[in-house]
Design a protein around this motif. Structure first.
Motif, PDB file in Angstrom:
ATOM      1  N   GLU A 160       0.847  -1.190   0.000  1.00  0.00           N
ATOM      2  CA  GLU A 160       0.000   0.000   0.000  1.00  0.00           C
ATOM      3  C   GLU A 160       0.889   1.249   0.000  1.00  0.00           C
ATOM      4  O   GLU A 160       2.078   1.191   0.270  1.00  0.00           O
ATOM      5  N   ASN A 161       0.279   2.373  -0.308  1.00  0.00           N
ATOM      6  CA  ASN A 161       0.934   3.670  -0.199  1.00  0.00           C
ATOM      7  C   ASN A 161       2.179   3.770  -1.089  1.00  0.00           C
ATOM      8  O   ASN A 161       3.245   4.201  -0.665  1.00  0.00           O
TER       9      ASN A 161
ATOM     10  N   VAL B 112      -4.164   3.517  -8.571  1.00  0.00           N
ATOM     11  CA  VAL B 112      -3.004   4.004  -7.835  1.00  0.00           C
ATOM     12  C   VAL B 112      -2.667   5.424  -8.287  1.00  0.00           C
ATOM     13  O   VAL B 112      -3.012   5.836  -9.396  1.00  0.00           O
TER      14      VAL B 112
END
Length: 353
Positions: A213-214, A271
């Protein structure tokens, strides 16, 4: 929502006061709009960029040249000594970035081992370089944990693999090793991942995202190179935008088609996308038209971006006029300076990603 155009240049006091409005409870701003800067950028350089309205800097950690550099033949100890020196300068500048409201992306422009004569990163030829790469990011994770101005780590600028040695791993796996080392220390750290080779938009066709993630996915845009790099590294002068360049008609729609793989990747993967570098030589005929079309496209697609570059090499400088022999900054705002400022002003307008 239509962006509000602010007078040029933005007063420093206004920029500093409004910087706090870019954030809510420590969250990232709606979008990064800024520029890449020299590894030796001064407080004056940073504040000059902030006066233009930028909210972001991509801080390149570059060792005296790109793509080849002293790292190509340096020992691991010499590399570490260089990196500690450049990071000491970053440390000195961070309070300025914090007060100005800059979101800083640290970009590892020169990796351990540097590159060979074909520009392949030696990270993929020597296992010791891969080990040092992971160790470097572990060190930086500790060093910058909790520093509010550091928004992200760009793991490797424009990776080029070439043939991967038997005792080494390819770029995606190495990036994962570094990312996991960082996240062990700083679990919330935002990471920027560029595909091989050269962070090209076309590389997104086969790009497999990281299982994390991120992560922000980044590409660089200089197409067509015969136009953007005319007069650079021996390339001939002459091509004009829009127009036929290299037997192809280049305009905004051609530019849109050139980033189609990135658009498809974002739509499928949901994303964020970051254009970490893009520019045309300041003397390129139609260079500011090219830049306007690129910026309009990035804005339309909701992408963060960093112009290449501010107070680095004069070939890309928005503060120099379009005459190649002029090596000093213009005493009055240039067309490119005004153009960038008009897009930076959207940082203060409420435009959202």
């Amino acid at each position: 929502m239509t962006a509000t155009t602010h007078p040029f240049p933005l007063p420093l006091l206004l920029a500093a006061v409004l910087a706090s409005a870019l954030f809510t409870n420590g969250a990232e701003p709606a979008r990064w709009r800024g520029a890449m800067i020299s590894p030796a950028a001064s407080a004056d350089d940073l504040l000059a960029l902030r006066r233009l309205g930028a909210n972001h800097v991509r801080w390149q950690l570059t060792w005296a040249g790109f793509p080849n550099s002293p790292a190509d033949s340096a020992s691991p100890e010499a590399y570490d000594q260089w990196l500690q020196g450049v990071l000491a300068h970053v440390d000195e500048a961070l309070p300025v970035c914090e007060k100005a409201g800059f979101r800083v992306c640290l970009d590892l422009h020169t990796p351990p081992g540097g590159r060979d004569k074909s520009y392949n990163c030696r990270l993929f030829q020597e296992a010791k370089c891969q080990d040092q790469f992971v160790a470097v990011w572990r060190m930086m994770a500790r060093r910058y944990q909790g520093r509010s101005a550091i928004a992200a780590f760009d793991l490797l600028n424009e990776p080029v693999q070439g043939e991967v040695a038997p005792d080494c791993v390819p770029w995606r796996e190495l990036a994962l090793r570094a990312a996991r080392a960082i996240r062990e220390i700083d679990p919330g750290r935002t990471l920027v991942y560029e595909p091989a080779p050269w962070a090209k938009a076309s590389a997104f066709k086969a790009l497999e995202p990281l299982p994390l993630e991120n992560v922000i996915y980044s590409f660089h845009f200089y197409l067509p190179m015969d136009f953007t790099h005319q007069g650079v590294h021996g390339r001939p002068m002459g091509p004009e935008y829009p127009g036929v360049i290299g037997k192809k008609d280049w305009n905004k729609q051609t530019m849109r088609a050139a980033v189609a793989a990135v658009v498809d990747f974002q739509r499928k993967r949901k994303v964020p996308i970051y254009v970490g570098e893009f520019s045309a030589a300041r003397w390129a005929r139609g260079g500011n038209l090219w830049l306007r079309d690129a910026l309009d496209l990035w804005e339309e697609l909701g992408w963060s971006w960093a112009y290449h570059a501010f107070r680095e090499a004069d070939v890309w400088s928005p503060e120099h006029d379009a005459i190649p022999d002029h090596k000093t900054r213009s005493p009055t705002p240039t067309e490119r300076q005004r153009l960038l400022s008009s897009y930076f002003s959207r940082n203060l307008s409420g435009v959202r990603r």
